[in-house]
Design a protein around this motif. Structure first.
Motif, mmCIF file in Angstrom:
data_model
loop_
_atom_site.group_PDB
_atom_site.id
_atom_site.type_symbol
_atom_site.label_atom_id
_atom_site.label_comp_id
_atom_site.label_asym_id
_atom_site.label_seq_id
_atom_site.Cartn_x
_atom_site.Cartn_y
_atom_site.Cartn_z
ATOM 1 N N VAL A 256 -11.208 17.234 1.307
ATOM 2 C CA VAL A 256 -11.869 18.014 0.267
ATOM 3 C C VAL A 256 -10.843 18.452 -0.773
ATOM 4 N N SER A 257 -11.077 18.085 -2.039
ATOM 5 C CA SER A 257 -10.101 18.361 -3.091
ATOM 6 C C SER A 257 -10.688 17.960 -4.431
ATOM 7 N N ASP A 258 -10.249 18.635 -5.481
ATOM 8 C CA ASP A 258 -10.624 18.242 -6.844
ATOM 9 C C ASP A 258 -9.500 17.465 -7.528
ATOM 10 N N VAL A 259 -8.470 17.098 -6.748
ATOM 11 C CA VAL A 259 -7.391 16.235 -7.238
ATOM 12 C C VAL A 259 -7.198 15.125 -6.211
ATOM 13 N N PRO A 260 -6.571 13.994 -6.602
ATOM 14 C CA PRO A 260 -6.370 12.898 -5.647
ATOM 15 C C PRO A 260 -5.525 13.335 -4.446
ATOM 16 N N VAL A 261 -5.843 12.741 -3.279
ATOM 17 C CA VAL A 261 -5.146 13.040 -2.038
ATOM 18 C C VAL A 261 -4.448 11.776 -1.547
ATOM 19 N N GLY A 262 -3.151 11.891 -1.242
ATOM 20 C CA GLY A 262 -2.385 10.769 -0.719
ATOM 21 C C GLY A 262 -1.972 11.009 0.722
ATOM 22 N N ALA A 263 -0.975 10.258 1.174
ATOM 23 C CA ALA A 263 -0.526 10.392 2.562
ATOM 24 C C ALA A 263 0.936 10.001 2.681
ATOM 25 N N PHE A 264 1.625 10.649 3.612
ATOM 26 C CA PHE A 264 2.917 10.166 4.060
ATOM 27 C C PHE A 264 2.665 8.990 4.997
ATOM 28 N N LEU A 265 3.442 7.946 4.878
ATOM 29 C CA LEU A 265 3.289 6.788 5.755
ATOM 30 C C LEU A 265 4.664 6.339 6.218
ATOM 31 N N ILE A 286 -5.634 4.501 -1.415
ATOM 32 C CA ILE A 286 -4.910 5.739 -1.098
ATOM 33 C C ILE A 286 -3.478 5.610 -1.589
ATOM 34 N N HIS A 287 -2.952 6.669 -2.162
ATOM 35 C CA HIS A 287 -1.540 6.725 -2.509
ATOM 36 C C HIS A 287 -0.741 7.042 -1.243
ATOM 37 N N THR A 288 0.194 6.179 -0.880
ATOM 38 C CA THR A 288 1.052 6.442 0.279
ATOM 39 C C THR A 288 2.515 6.397 -0.144
ATOM 40 N N ALA A 289 3.329 7.152 0.570
ATOM 41 C CA ALA A 289 4.756 7.237 0.240
ATOM 42 C C ALA A 289 5.578 7.174 1.512
ATOM 43 N N ARG A 309 -0.370 -2.753 3.656
ATOM 44 C CA ARG A 309 -1.067 -4.015 3.332
ATOM 45 C C ARG A 309 -2.423 -4.060 4.005
ATOM 46 N N ARG A 310 -2.475 -3.672 5.270
ATOM 47 C CA ARG A 310 -3.727 -3.758 6.017
ATOM 48 C C ARG A 310 -4.825 -2.909 5.388
ATOM 49 N N TYR A 311 -4.438 -1.734 4.876
ATOM 50 C CA TYR A 311 -5.440 -0.810 4.340
ATOM 51 C C TYR A 311 -5.417 -0.711 2.814
ATOM 52 N N GLY A 312 -4.683 -1.588 2.169
ATOM 53 C CA GLY A 312 -4.733 -1.702 0.711
ATOM 54 C C GLY A 312 -4.324 -0.442 -0.022
ATOM 55 N N THR A 313 -3.277 0.228 0.440
ATOM 56 C CA THR A 313 -2.874 1.481 -0.198
ATOM 57 C C THR A 313 -1.986 1.207 -1.405
ATOM 58 N N ASP A 314 -1.926 2.170 -2.293
ATOM 59 C CA ASP A 314 -0.982 2.150 -3.420
ATOM 60 C C ASP A 314 0.313 2.763 -2.890
ATOM 61 N N HIS A 315 1.230 1.888 -2.485
ATOM 62 C CA HIS A 315 2.366 2.320 -1.656
ATOM 63 C C HIS A 315 3.647 2.430 -2.455
ATOM 64 N N ARG A 316 4.326 3.585 -2.317
ATOM 65 C CA ARG A 316 5.629 3.810 -2.944
ATOM 66 C C ARG A 316 6.689 3.918 -1.858
ATOM 67 N N VAL A 317 7.815 3.253 -2.087
ATOM 68 C CA VAL A 317 8.933 3.305 -1.149
ATOM 69 C C VAL A 317 10.203 3.626 -1.929
ATOM 70 N N ARG A 318 11.012 4.505 -1.360
ATOM 71 C CA ARG A 318 12.321 4.773 -1.949
ATOM 72 C C ARG A 318 13.376 4.662 -0.849
ATOM 73 N N GLN A 319 14.419 3.892 -1.136
ATOM 74 C CA GLN A 319 15.505 3.793 -0.169
ATOM 75 C C GLN A 319 16.445 4.975 -0.329
ATOM 76 N N VAL A 320 16.729 5.607 0.796
ATOM 77 C CA VAL A 320 17.617 6.764 0.802
ATOM 78 C C VAL A 320 19.012 6.310 1.185
ATOM 79 N N ASP A 321 19.969 6.735 0.424
ATOM 80 C CA ASP A 321 21.363 6.447 0.716
ATOM 81 C C ASP A 321 21.728 7.099 2.051
#
Length: 646
Positions: A256-265, A286-289, A309-321
């Motif tokens: 429940v939200s009036d703004v988009p909801v994403g997820a940690f993955l 879904i936006h995932t990070a 890939r399986r759930y077609g999310t808009d996925h962002r990845v950042r490599q941490v040093d």
């Protein structure tokens, strides 16, 4: 998600300093950059910083009832507000907004202190009722959202979402208490209800505190506890189907939200399960990070990519040093008191990444506590079977001698590190579990602390935190340690870590696996469905087989690893030496200088791994650097604390 503050002159009709209240409120600007509000009357001042999630234009706080006699400031979400609002409207309450906050105001009017029993969500809130002349503080059942309060001289009470808001007040005594330091070195955090300071407290999860004008401040009242009594007799096939449906419902309620909801993955079981359930409830991607590490040993990003890939999310990845230690100096400012979980650093980075796409994310936190996923639970059950074969007196003598003879092999696999197991077998069940979770055990603390500090403790030991909760814990050994973690590690470490790291970026994190109705259902499952044949989260994984691959469900858990041992032998070597052997810690009088010199020398030379203790000491020293001391220096206050001044 928001930040709240307040001042209440409960013992007199003194006026509230509006400018001071404003400064307390602005210290929490990061929690709610979208809006802010203050309300002041003769005895009471309330402040609020808002992160707009529901009813974006109509949710300004403090929020009032129809005649202005009841005001609320609220941090969190009430997920069942759309069910409660019609019920309250039918009883004659008039709603002016579409916010979940207004349900709290009218719920208080209708049900009084029992209103919290009707709320499903995560929350820390304060209600001021001018007719009843009562300030009412409440925290959610699990402790997802924080709430601090302090009792000042001359009958004043402060409260706030973070300790830093209370520390703005110049009259809050900065006396550090030895018991809090002892607990910090045992657990890596200071468990509820203590804080580092004698006069400031955490309101425990599942508790409320009602303060009446012209009356003394009483003790918090517990309104909820987790019951592990077995209530599920159906077979496993029925249970895993029910688990999927209950998890799906819990996740759906958290959307429940009036703004988009994403997820940690992360690619682990819990976050992947949440994303799978979200995909079934959402019509949009879904936006995932997630974050990745350069070293394959710690890198779960490929598993996160598989789920994305399986759930077609808009996925962002950042490599941490892997050598990203730039956050070391800022952590104390986030947590306000020493906090030694080094995974706070990658948690901060993944929150930073997620906030670039959304304001709200769902996480998988709580799966290990709810379904017995930690490896230490398995070791504890095995130790308990051995403890059950011999009386304590015999075990103390037999295993105590063996543990002293067996070498300490920090570098070896767990199966060869028998010294810790032998020590645990020589102890009672609570001592054994304390030994497995503590950073500094009883023997080490004797070497670490000075004679003066141990005298100030007066015999107090941090194990008393677990003993206090163990008196209400269930009898089954697995349920017992799950209960202890729900009371200590989960709110004190995991949820604190995520709250501060996320709110530093004005990001709301929701935890559907810790929905209290889902947790209550899971607690009633037989322990054998949680840990079976050495497999933790047994039923949870079985139920998720139609939704996730075996590579996701049954691989070895990785987690957010930080290479502390290498840092302290490399880029942080001099910083650690300066912190551990410098003036700040020396001037407290708390520590055995020779022992500190020894652990630095042994670790630097590679003879032993003291990285956990060194990090714990570094975070304590960093707290002194970051926390303002308006009246006295940190060193002066440390000396006062050792003297036991209250």
């Amino acid at each position: 998600m928001c930040g709240i503050v307040g001042i209440f002159h409960y013992a007199n009709a003194g006026s509230v300093d509006r400018d001071l209240l404003h400064r307390m409120n602005e210290s929490l600007f990061h929690r709610g950059p979208d809006d802010g509000g203050l309300y002041v009357e003769p005895r009471v001042g309330l402040g609020h910083r808002r992160l707009s999630i529901i009813d974006l234009s109509g949710g300004h706080q403090p929020l009032f009832n129809e005649d202005g006699s009841v005001a609320v400031v609220f941090n969190g979400e009430i997920y069942n507000y759309q069910e409660l609002a019609p019920e309250l409207a039918a009883r004659g309450h008039r709603f002016r907004t579409r916010t979940d906050t207004e349900v709290i105001v009218h719920g208080w009017e209708e049900w009084g202190e029992a209103c919290v029993e009707r709320f499903r969500g995560m929350f820390g809130f304060a209600v001021w009722d001018s007719n009843r002349r009562t300030l009412f503080l409440a925290r959610d059942r699990i402790g997802i959202k924080p709430l601090y309060y302090a009792i000042l001289p001359e009958g004043r009470l402060l409260f706030g979402s973070e300790l830093k808001a209370l520390l703005v007040h110049p009259d809050l005594p900065r006396t550090i208490i030895p018991e809090a330091v002892e607990e910090y070195f045992a657990y890596g955090y200071i468990p509820e209800p203590r804080t580092l300071y004698r006069h400031a407290f955490k309101l425990p999860p599942g508790h409320t505190l009602a303060i009446k004008a012209d009356c003394p401040v009483g003790e918090p009242r517990r309104y909820w506890d987790l019951d592990f009594s077995e209530r599920r007799s159906a077979g496993q096939s029925v249970a895993d189907g029910e688990l999927r449906e209950r998890l799906r419902e819990a996740v759906g309620s958290h959307l429940v939200s009036d703004v988009p909801v994403g997820a940690f993955l992360s690619g682990g079981v819990d976050s992947s399960a949440v994303v799978a359930m979200m995909a079934g409830e959402s019509r949009r991607p879904i936006h995932t990070a997630s974050i990745s590490f350069g070293e394959a040993e710690f890198d779960e990003s490929r598993y996160a990519a598989e789920v994305a890939r399986r759930y077609g999310t808009d996925h962002r990845v950042r490599q941490v040093d892997p050598d990203d230690f730039s956050l070391v100096e800022c952590l104390a400012g986030l947590y306000d008191e020493p906090f030694a979980d080094s995974s706070a650093m990658p948690t901060y980075r993944v929150c930073q990444l997620a906030r670039q796409g959304v304001k709200v994310v769902l996480s998988g936190d709580g799966g290990d506590e709810t379904f017995a996923g930690y490896r230490r639970y398995l070791w504890y059950l095995r130790e308990e079977r051995v403890r059950g074969l011999l009386p304590l007196s015999l075990r103390r003598s037999l295993f105590g001698v063996l543990s002293r003879l067996y070498p300490k092999l920090d570098w070896a696999p767990r199966v060869l590190r028998a010294k810790a197991t032998l020590q645990a077998l020589a102890q009672d069940p609570v001592e054994g579990y304390f030994h497995s979770v503590s950073i500094v055990n009883a023997a080490q603390s004797y070497a670490l602390f000075s004679h003066e500090f141990r005298r100030a403790l007066g015999g107090y030991r941090a194990i008393e935190v677990l003993r206090r909760h163990a008196r209400q814990a269930p009898a089954h050994p697995l349920s017992r340690v799950q209960y202890l973690d729900f009371k200590t590690y989960l709110p004190g470490d995991i949820l604190t870590k995520v709250d501060r790291a996320s709110m530093a970026h004005a990001l709301e994190v929701r935890v559907p696996i810790l929905d209290h109705e889902f947790v209550e259902w899971a607690a009633g499952l037989p322990p054998s469905l949680k840990l079976q044949n050495g497999e933790g989260k047994y039923l949870f994984k079985q139920a998720l087989q139609p939704l996730l691959s075996n590579d996701i469900l049954y691989r070895r858990k990785m987690g957010f690893a930080v290479p502390l041992a290498a840092w302290f032998r490399g880029p942080l070597r001099e910083r650690a030496r300066e912190a551990l052997l410098g003036e700040r810690l020396a001037d407290t009088g708390w520590f055995n200088r020779r022992y500190l010199e020894r652990i630095v020398a042994e670790h630097t030379a590679g003879r032993r791994d003291h990285s956990a203790l060194m990090w714990t000491l570094l975070m304590l020293e960093q707290t002194y650097r970051n926390v303002e001391q308006p009246t006295n220096s940190a060193v002066d206050n440390a000396r006062v604390a050792v003297g036991g001044d209250g």
